[in-house]
Design a protein around this motif. Structure first.
Motif, PDB file in Angstrom:
ATOM      1  N   ASP A 130     -16.352  44.805 -10.919  1.00 14.53           N
ATOM      2  CA  ASP A 130     -16.334  45.141 -12.362  1.00 14.53           C
ATOM      3  C   ASP A 130     -17.693  45.722 -12.895  1.00 14.53           C
ATOM      4  O   ASP A 130     -18.162  45.565 -13.795  1.00 14.53           O
ATOM      5  N   ALA A 131     -18.153  46.633 -11.954  1.00 17.95           N
ATOM      6  CA  ALA A 131     -19.573  47.039 -11.970  1.00 17.95           C
ATOM      7  C   ALA A 131     -19.709  48.524 -11.364  1.00 17.95           C
ATOM      8  O   ALA A 131     -18.965  48.744 -10.402  1.00 17.95           O
ATOM      9  N   ASP A 132     -20.731  49.395 -11.807  1.00 15.18           N
ATOM     10  CA  ASP A 132     -21.045  50.740 -11.025  1.00 15.18           C
ATOM     11  C   ASP A 132     -21.937  49.820  -9.860  1.00 15.18           C
ATOM     12  O   ASP A 132     -22.747  48.778  -9.891  1.00 15.18           O
ATOM     13  N   LEU A 133     -22.258  50.789  -8.865  1.00 17.52           N
ATOM     14  CA  LEU A 133     -23.028  50.382  -7.692  1.00 17.52           C
ATOM     15  C   LEU A 133     -24.155  51.735  -7.561  1.00 17.52           C
ATOM     16  O   LEU A 133     -23.549  52.819  -7.366  1.00 17.52           O
ATOM     17  N   VAL A 134     -25.207  51.227  -7.383  1.00 19.84           N
ATOM     18  CA  VAL A 134     -26.147  52.334  -7.176  1.00 19.84           C
ATOM     19  C   VAL A 134     -26.927  51.840  -5.791  1.00 19.84           C
ATOM     20  O   VAL A 134     -27.653  50.773  -5.676  1.00 19.84           O
ATOM     21  N   ILE A 135     -26.873  52.730  -4.859  1.00 19.01           N
ATOM     22  CA  ILE A 135     -27.578  52.505  -3.472  1.00 19.01           C
ATOM     23  C   ILE A 135     -29.017  53.409  -3.510  1.00 19.01           C
ATOM     24  O   ILE A 135     -28.737  54.677  -3.499  1.00 19.01           O
ATOM     25  N   LEU A 136     -30.125  52.676  -3.480  1.00 20.27           N
ATOM     26  CA  LEU A 136     -31.154  53.614  -3.514  1.00 20.27           C
ATOM     27  C   LEU A 136     -31.728  54.295  -2.018  1.00 20.27           C
ATOM     28  O   LEU A 136     -32.727  54.953  -2.001  1.00 20.27           O
ATOM     29  N   SER A 137     -30.928  53.767  -1.234  1.00 18.72           N
ATOM     30  CA  SER A 137     -31.146  54.180   0.460  1.00 18.72           C
ATOM     31  C   SER A 137     -29.927  55.003   1.048  1.00 18.72           C
ATOM     32  O   SER A 137     -29.019  55.462   0.303  1.00 18.72           O
ATOM     33  N   HIS A 138     -29.683  54.862   2.074  1.00 17.20           N
ATOM     34  CA  HIS A 138     -28.608  55.378   2.922  1.00 17.20           C
ATOM     35  C   HIS A 138     -27.546  54.457   2.956  1.00 17.20           C
ATOM     36  O   HIS A 138     -27.742  53.360   3.019  1.00 17.20           O
ATOM     37  N   VAL A 139     -26.310  55.162   3.336  1.00 17.01           N
ATOM     38  CA  VAL A 139     -25.155  54.196   3.802  1.00 17.01           C
ATOM     39  C   VAL A 139     -24.610  54.727   5.327  1.00 17.01           C
ATOM     40  O   VAL A 139     -24.396  55.818   5.431  1.00 17.01           O
ATOM     41  N   SER A 140     -24.909  53.818   6.182  1.00 18.59           N
ATOM     42  CA  SER A 140     -24.841  54.361   7.594  1.00 18.59           C
ATOM     43  C   SER A 140     -23.298  54.355   8.053  1.00 18.59           C
ATOM     44  O   SER A 140     -22.497  53.675   7.323  1.00 18.59           O
ATOM     45  N   GLU A 141     -23.207  55.098   9.289  1.00 16.54           N
ATOM     46  CA  GLU A 141     -21.787  55.205   9.904  1.00 16.54           C
ATOM     47  C   GLU A 141     -21.201  53.926  10.124  1.00 16.54           C
ATOM     48  O   GLU A 141     -21.975  52.936  10.672  1.00 16.54           O
ATOM     49  N   ASP A 148     -15.830  48.543  -8.492  1.00 12.52           N
ATOM     50  CA  ASP A 148     -14.722  48.850  -9.480  1.00 12.52           C
ATOM     51  C   ASP A 148     -15.123  50.218 -10.521  1.00 12.52           C
ATOM     52  O   ASP A 148     -14.298  50.515 -10.915  1.00 12.52           O
ATOM     53  N   GLY A 149     -16.235  50.522 -10.529  1.00 12.06           N
ATOM     54  CA  GLY A 149     -16.912  51.457 -11.286  1.00 12.06           C
ATOM     55  C   GLY A 149     -17.245  52.748 -10.440  1.00 12.06           C
ATOM     56  O   GLY A 149     -16.465  53.003  -9.364  1.00 12.06           O
ATOM     57  N   SER A 150     -18.399  53.394 -10.800  1.00 11.81           N
ATOM     58  CA  SER A 150     -18.980  54.638 -10.111  1.00 11.81           C
ATOM     59  C   SER A 150     -19.753  54.209  -9.080  1.00 11.81           C
ATOM     60  O   SER A 150     -20.399  52.982  -9.208  1.00 11.81           O
ATOM     61  N   ILE A 151     -20.026  54.861  -8.051  1.00 11.72           N
ATOM     62  CA  ILE A 151     -21.106  54.657  -7.059  1.00 11.72           C
ATOM     63  C   ILE A 151     -21.996  55.887  -6.768  1.00 11.72           C
ATOM     64  O   ILE A 151     -21.738  56.960  -6.820  1.00 11.72           O
ATOM     65  N   HIS A 152     -23.363  55.660  -7.007  1.00 13.60           N
ATOM     66  CA  HIS A 152     -24.400  56.596  -6.816  1.00 13.60           C
ATOM     67  C   HIS A 152     -25.328  55.930  -5.493  1.00 13.60           C
ATOM     68  O   HIS A 152     -25.729  55.060  -5.658  1.00 13.60           O
ATOM     69  N   ILE A 153     -25.078  57.146  -4.922  1.00 11.48           N
ATOM     70  CA  ILE A 153     -25.919  57.092  -3.554  1.00 11.48           C
ATOM     71  C   ILE A 153     -27.179  57.919  -3.510  1.00 11.48           C
ATOM     72  O   ILE A 153     -26.816  59.196  -3.288  1.00 11.48           O
ATOM     73  N   HIS A 154     -28.394  57.259  -3.489  1.00  4.76           N
ATOM     74  CA  HIS A 154     -29.781  58.372  -3.404  1.00  4.76           C
ATOM     75  C   HIS A 154     -29.914  58.809  -2.296  1.00  4.76           C
ATOM     76  O   HIS A 154     -30.702  59.734  -2.020  1.00  4.76           O
ATOM     77  N   GLY A 155     -29.125  58.250  -0.846  1.00  4.82           N
ATOM     78  CA  GLY A 155     -29.559  58.694   0.370  1.00  4.82           C
ATOM     79  C   GLY A 155     -28.304  59.508   0.772  1.00  4.82           C
ATOM     80  O   GLY A 155     -27.500  60.004   0.298  1.00  4.82           O
ATOM     81  N   THR A 156     -28.271  59.569   2.178  1.00  3.42           N
ATOM     82  CA  THR A 156     -27.169  59.950   2.775  1.00  3.42           C
ATOM     83  C   THR A 156     -26.018  58.770   2.859  1.00  3.42           C
ATOM     84  O   THR A 156     -26.186  58.171   3.272  1.00  3.42           O
ATOM     85  N   LEU A 157     -24.716  59.703   2.583  1.00  3.95           N
ATOM     86  CA  LEU A 157     -23.331  58.834   2.793  1.00  3.95           C
ATOM     87  C   LEU A 157     -22.976  59.475   4.248  1.00  3.95           C
ATOM     88  O   LEU A 157     -22.244  60.271   4.312  1.00  3.95           O
ATOM     89  N   ARG A 158     -22.895  58.120   5.092  1.00  3.16           N
ATOM     90  CA  ARG A 158     -22.231  58.553   6.396  1.00  3.16           C
ATOM     91  C   ARG A 158     -20.974  57.718   6.550  1.00  3.16           C
ATOM     92  O   ARG A 158     -20.437  58.017   7.380  1.00  3.16           O
ATOM     93  N   GLY A 159     -21.059  56.455   5.928  1.00  4.09           N
ATOM     94  CA  GLY A 159     -19.983  55.461   5.966  1.00  4.09           C
ATOM     95  C   GLY A 159     -18.765  55.682   4.937  1.00  4.09           C
ATOM     96  O   GLY A 159     -18.543  57.006   4.759  1.00  4.09           O
ATOM     97  N   ARG A 160     -18.268  54.916   4.453  1.00  6.10           N
ATOM     98  CA  ARG A 160     -17.183  54.994   3.412  1.00  6.10           C
ATOM     99  C   ARG A 160     -17.503  54.499   2.232  1.00  6.10           C
ATOM    100  O   ARG A 160     -18.300  53.443   2.007  1.00  6.10           O
ATOM    101  N   ALA A 161     -17.098  55.291   1.066  1.00  8.98           N
ATOM    102  CA  ALA A 161     -17.567  54.809  -0.368  1.00  8.98           C
ATOM    103  C   ALA A 161     -16.086  54.680  -1.011  1.00  8.98           C
ATOM    104  O   ALA A 161     -15.409  55.901  -1.128  1.00  8.98           O
ATOM    105  N   ILE A 162     -15.905  53.674  -1.896  1.00  7.66           N
ATOM    106  CA  ILE A 162     -14.574  53.560  -2.219  1.00  7.66           C
ATOM    107  C   ILE A 162     -14.961  53.173  -3.855  1.00  7.66           C
ATOM    108  O   ILE A 162     -15.496  51.991  -4.145  1.00  7.66           O
ATOM    109  N   ALA A 163     -14.676  54.252  -4.864  1.00 13.64           N
ATOM    110  CA  ALA A 163     -14.824  53.820  -6.277  1.00 13.64           C
ATOM    111  C   ALA A 163     -13.662  53.595  -6.923  1.00 13.64           C
ATOM    112  O   ALA A 163     -12.634  53.843  -6.525  1.00 13.64           O
ATOM    113  N   GLY A 164     -13.714  53.162  -8.302  1.00  9.03           N
ATOM    114  CA  GLY A 164     -12.282  52.748  -9.057  1.00  9.03           C
ATOM    115  C   GLY A 164     -11.625  51.890  -8.223  1.00  9.03           C
ATOM    116  O   GLY A 164     -10.315  51.980  -8.562  1.00  9.03           O
TER     117      GLY A 164
END
Length: 220
Positions: A130-141, A148-164
């Motif tokens: 029930d919230a937005d998610l902020v990642i200040l670094s990377h998401v690894s493979e 449940d809300g939006s996702i903000h990734i300040h680094g590289t997204l190599r893995g999986r991101a599932i919003a909403g």
């Protein structure tokens, strides 16, 4: 507080398989390929079958066994045109579902944004309920971030991101560098090979507009 069971309405995001014909084996082969591409995302995934475009009888028993064989969970059928189709689906153990029953569900009240300051490592899963998610670094493979809300990734997204994840089609995914295995909004997903190559390794935003996913580069 009552200790007796209770039955309440709720809403969940389910994958919907839209069939265009009654070729069951072809549909199962399609699902098998999807599971092989992203086993973590699809393994034990609940699936609803939309049969609104199917002409003629459908082998619902074969369809159910095929879903179970690829390690998905058959939930129900929607889009039945007549009572005969509903009866065939019900006899095979499918629930008969109507999309209109969940359309008026009110969205959950949003919680404060969840902020993760460290890298999300392979095999790790982060969920912002029930919230937005902020990642200040990377998401690894091999890592997975869900909100449940939006996702903000300040680094590289190599893995999986599932919003909403709760069905919010207004959610978006932003990342500073796109190298993702999978990106999904409200159950609608793209795998690596579906991303526009012009957006690859760029700063991007994924949104859901006009009944489809939309990826745009934010690089200057």
């Amino acid at each position: 507080m009552s200790l007796t069971p209770d039955l309440k309405g709720s809403s969940f995001t389910l994958s919907v398989l839209h069939l265009s014909d009654n070729k069951v084996e072809q549909a199962i082969q399609f699902l098998r390929q999807k599971v092989e591409q992203a086993p973590t995302f699809f393994a034990r995934a609940p699936v609803v079958i939309n049969v609104s475009k199917v002409e003629g009888d459908l082998a619902f028993d074969q369809l159910r066994h095929g879903l179970e064989h690829v390690d998905m969970i058959p939930v129900g059928v929607t889009g039945c045109k007549d009572k005969r189709t509903e009866n065939l689906a019900a006899d095979a153990g499918f629930a008969i579902m109507s999309a209109s029953r969940t359309a008026s569900q009110a969205p959950a009240k949003m919680a404060p944004t969840k902020v993760v300051k460290t890298p999300v490592r392979s095999g790790q899963q982060i969920y912002a309920k029930d919230a937005d998610l902020v990642i200040l670094s990377h998401v690894s493979e091999g890592a997975e971030v869900i909100a449940d809300g939006s996702i903000h990734i300040h680094g590289t997204l190599r893995g999986r991101a599932i919003a909403g994840a709760n069905g919010n089609t207004g959610a978006v995914i932003l990342c500073n560098k796109l190298q993702a295995e999978l990106m999904s909004i409200s159950g609608h997903y793209w795998l690596t090979e579906q991303f526009d190559q012009q957006c690859w390794q760029q700063k991007v935003m994924l949104s859901y507009q006009d009944d489809s996913l939309h990826l745009e580069s934010l690089s200057i």
